[in-house]
Design a protein around this motif. Structure first.
Motif, short mmCIF file in Angstrom:
data_model
loop_
_atom_site.label_atom_id
_atom_site.label_comp_id
_atom_site.label_asym_id
_atom_site.label_seq_id
_atom_site.Cartn_x
_atom_site.Cartn_y
_atom_site.Cartn_z
N VAL A 114 -19.31 57.64 -58.87
CA VAL A 114 -18.86 59.37 -58.81
C VAL A 114 -17.26 59.10 -58.47
O VAL A 114 -16.34 58.97 -59.17
CB VAL A 114 -19.25 60.12 -58.52
N SER A 115 -17.12 58.23 -57.00
CA SER A 115 -15.68 57.93 -56.66
C SER A 115 -15.04 57.05 -57.61
O SER A 115 -13.41 57.28 -57.97
CB SER A 115 -15.98 57.74 -55.34
N ALA A 116 -15.73 55.89 -57.25
CA ALA A 116 -15.13 54.65 -58.44
C ALA A 116 -14.11 55.79 -60.09
O ALA A 116 -14.35 54.85 -60.74
CB ALA A 116 -16.03 53.91 -58.85
N ASP A 117 -15.94 56.03 -60.39
CA ASP A 117 -15.57 56.53 -61.84
C ASP A 117 -14.10 57.58 -62.18
O ASP A 117 -13.19 57.25 -63.03
CB ASP A 117 -16.03 57.00 -62.25
N ALA A 118 -13.67 58.10 -61.31
CA ALA A 118 -12.85 59.09 -61.25
C ALA A 118 -11.69 58.29 -60.75
O ALA A 118 -10.81 58.95 -60.87
CB ALA A 118 -12.86 60.61 -60.17
#
Length: 540
Positions: free
Chosen positions: A299-303
């Protein structure tokens, strides 16, 4: 004349506080007299009297400093900056500041209750229900029109910041903008000392948010910047140090889980242990944490890059969510009327709770699953306004814009011994049925219950104890207050998604949901209201 000499006044008893005096004028015969009624103030506690005595002694030494402290409220704490002082003022506005909800009770044992879960899967709609014996107690539904967004994580764009409302409206890809309150903005300072929302957010900013409450009526979804990742046994909270354990678990089990989580919790993450973690091993808890950390990394990488608004992480389908949140070893079995849905559930349980896989069964009878267990009949009754009790009494459930009102009536129940005993039996039965109706109808928000008045204080305590025991069976968070001065029981229940009535109804196009037909001609132009009145008017 010494016998008639006026004696000096004698102090019979000294009051502890200032007396209140009321004056009134009355006519007695031909004379007008003034009547003074003096009422003594309530007696002070010894500790408070000692404090006042010490304050007087200090006042003779301190002079103006002591007087200024007394004007400011004596030992009041200093005002705090930010929103905490504002919240303190709001707590006493409109409601009694010293009124607190009753403490929650631990859930009672369900050993003697046969619980089972039934799932009806169709191409356009999935329904899951929980049965306790023959009674339907919970219902969950998902379709293309009523898909819940709660739990989804989005990269949203700030569209409007309202300092006066301490909130901001964000576009996260839905038809209605979501609302993000200042207390839910992720930032430095903690919850008590957070900066103002206009200092943190500006129009056009990209913010990672999670939906905590679906859009209802004219209101958009409620968002939060404090994202959490729910799992089978626990909830992972990134960038936090919180460690909580469900209060529904026994104290001994809570201590065991606290020791297990203390070693498995990764640095920089908070953990909230769920009720489903009861009897879970340390290996299962560690595996759940590892899986949730991997999800958060994605999630943090995609955001970190990409356009906005867009969906970052989507919660699984309704069937898997219900299994994750509710299906435990307390259930006798799980019946699913579709082999494909059953395979998906078995695959999920094989990874998270292998001991529950054998409880999943495929329903293959010719008679429909819901028809076999009379689910449809109970759902139809749950959509009615009136609920009948076995004794002959009934409940009336009315929903308004601000709250839900439940009225308790004896109906045909007349009892046998006395009026007080009749009312008590009716109220106890109503309390148990209200607890079931709240779960089945998924009623949230403010709820006001008008039980039948009882004179005995012991009976009132017995009623509230029974009601709290019934609410302890509800996994949705509730807060109940004691009987008010008007004889009403006020409570709140967490509102996350649409209720049963909202899922299976729509407002009437003629009366806009009011349930009445307005006679505007009679009110404005005195036109006869009925054909009979019109005919009688023509004869005259």
């Amino acid at each position: 004349m010494g016998l008639f000499r006026r004696k000096a006044p004698v102090v019979v008893r000294k009051g502890d506080g200032e007396a209140r005096e009321e004056r009134s004028t009355r006519r007695v015969g031909r004379s007008t007299v003034e009547v003074r009624r003096v009422t003594e103030a309530p007696k002070q506690s010894p500790q408070k009297a000692k404090q006042q005595k010490q304050g007087k002694k200090g006042g003779s030494k301190g002079g103006s400093q002591s007087k200024s402290r007394q004007r400011q409220g004596g030992n009041q704490r200093p005002r705090q900056k930010g929103g905490q002082d504002r919240r303190d003022r709001n707590q006493g506005r409109g409601r009694s500041a010293d009124r607190r909800p009753l403490p929650e009770l631990p859930p009672p044992s369900r050993e003697g209750i046969k619980r089972q879960m039934l799932v009806r899967s169709r191409a356009h709609q999935t329904q899951a229900v929980v049965m306790e014996g023959p009674s339907l107690v919970e219902h969950y539904v998902a379709s293309e029109e009523t898909e819940s967004l709660a739990g989804n994580i989005y990269l949203a764009v700030v569209r409007n910041v309202l300092p006066g409302m301490e909130a901001a409206f964000l576009d996260f890809g839905s038809s209605k903008n979501g609302v993000l309150y200042a207390g839910d903005v992720k930032g430095p300072g903690g919850r008590r000392n957070k900066p103002r929302i206009e200092e943190v957010l500006k129009n056009g900013d990209k913010v990672l948010v999670q939906v905590v409450k679906d859009a209802m009526g004219s209101k958009g979804a409620r968002l939060t910047g404090e994202v959490s990742m729910p799992g089978r046994y626990l909830v992972l909270v990134p960038d936090s140090d919180v460690m909580g354990i469900s209060r529904r678990l026994p104290d001994e089990e809570r201590r065991r889980l606290r020791d297990a989580i203390r070693d498995a919790k990764p640095e920089g993450y908070g953990v909230i242990v769920r009720t489903a973690a009861s009897d879970a091993t340390e290996e299962q808890l560690a595996a759940d944490i590892e899986a949730l950390v991997a999800q958060w990394d994605e999630v943090s990488a995609d955001a970190g890059s990409g356009p906005a608004p867009r969906l970052i992480h989507q919660e699984p389908e309704l069937l898997i969510r219900v299994i994750r949140e509710h299906f435990t070893d307390e259930f006798r079995r799980l019946l699913i009327d579709g082999p494909e849905a059953a395979e998906r559930v078995k695959a999920y349980l094989a990874d998270t709770a292998p001991d529950l896989v054998e409880k999943v069964k495929v329903y293959e009878d010719d008679m429909g699953l819901f028809e076999r267990f009379h689910v449809e009949d109970q759902l139809r009754k749950a959509l009615d306004r009136r609920v009948y009790l076995k004794s002959g009494g009934h409940l009336v459930v009315d929903r308004t814009e601000a709250l839900t009102v439940i009225d308790v009536n004896t109906g045909k129940f007349v009892g046998s011994s006395s009026l007080e005993e009749t009312v008590l039996q009716n109220n106890l039965e109503a309390a148990e049925e209200i607890g079931r109706q709240l779960r089945l109808r998924d009623i949230g928000g403010i709820i006001v219950i008008d039980f039948i008045d009882m004179e005995s204080e012991k009976n009132n305590r017995m009623l509230m104890q029974k009601f709290r025991e019934v609410l302890a069976l509800d996994k949705t968070r509730t807060q109940v207050y004691d009987v008010s001065s008007l004889g009403l029981v006020e409570m709140t229940r967490k509102n996350v998604s649409r209720s049963l009535l909202e899922n299976f109804s729509e407002s009437c196009p003629h009366c806009a949901g009011r349930g009445v037909i307005l006679k505007e001609d009679a009110a404005l132009r005195a036109v006869p209201q009925t054909p009979a009145e019109a005919a009688a008017n023509e004869v005259d």
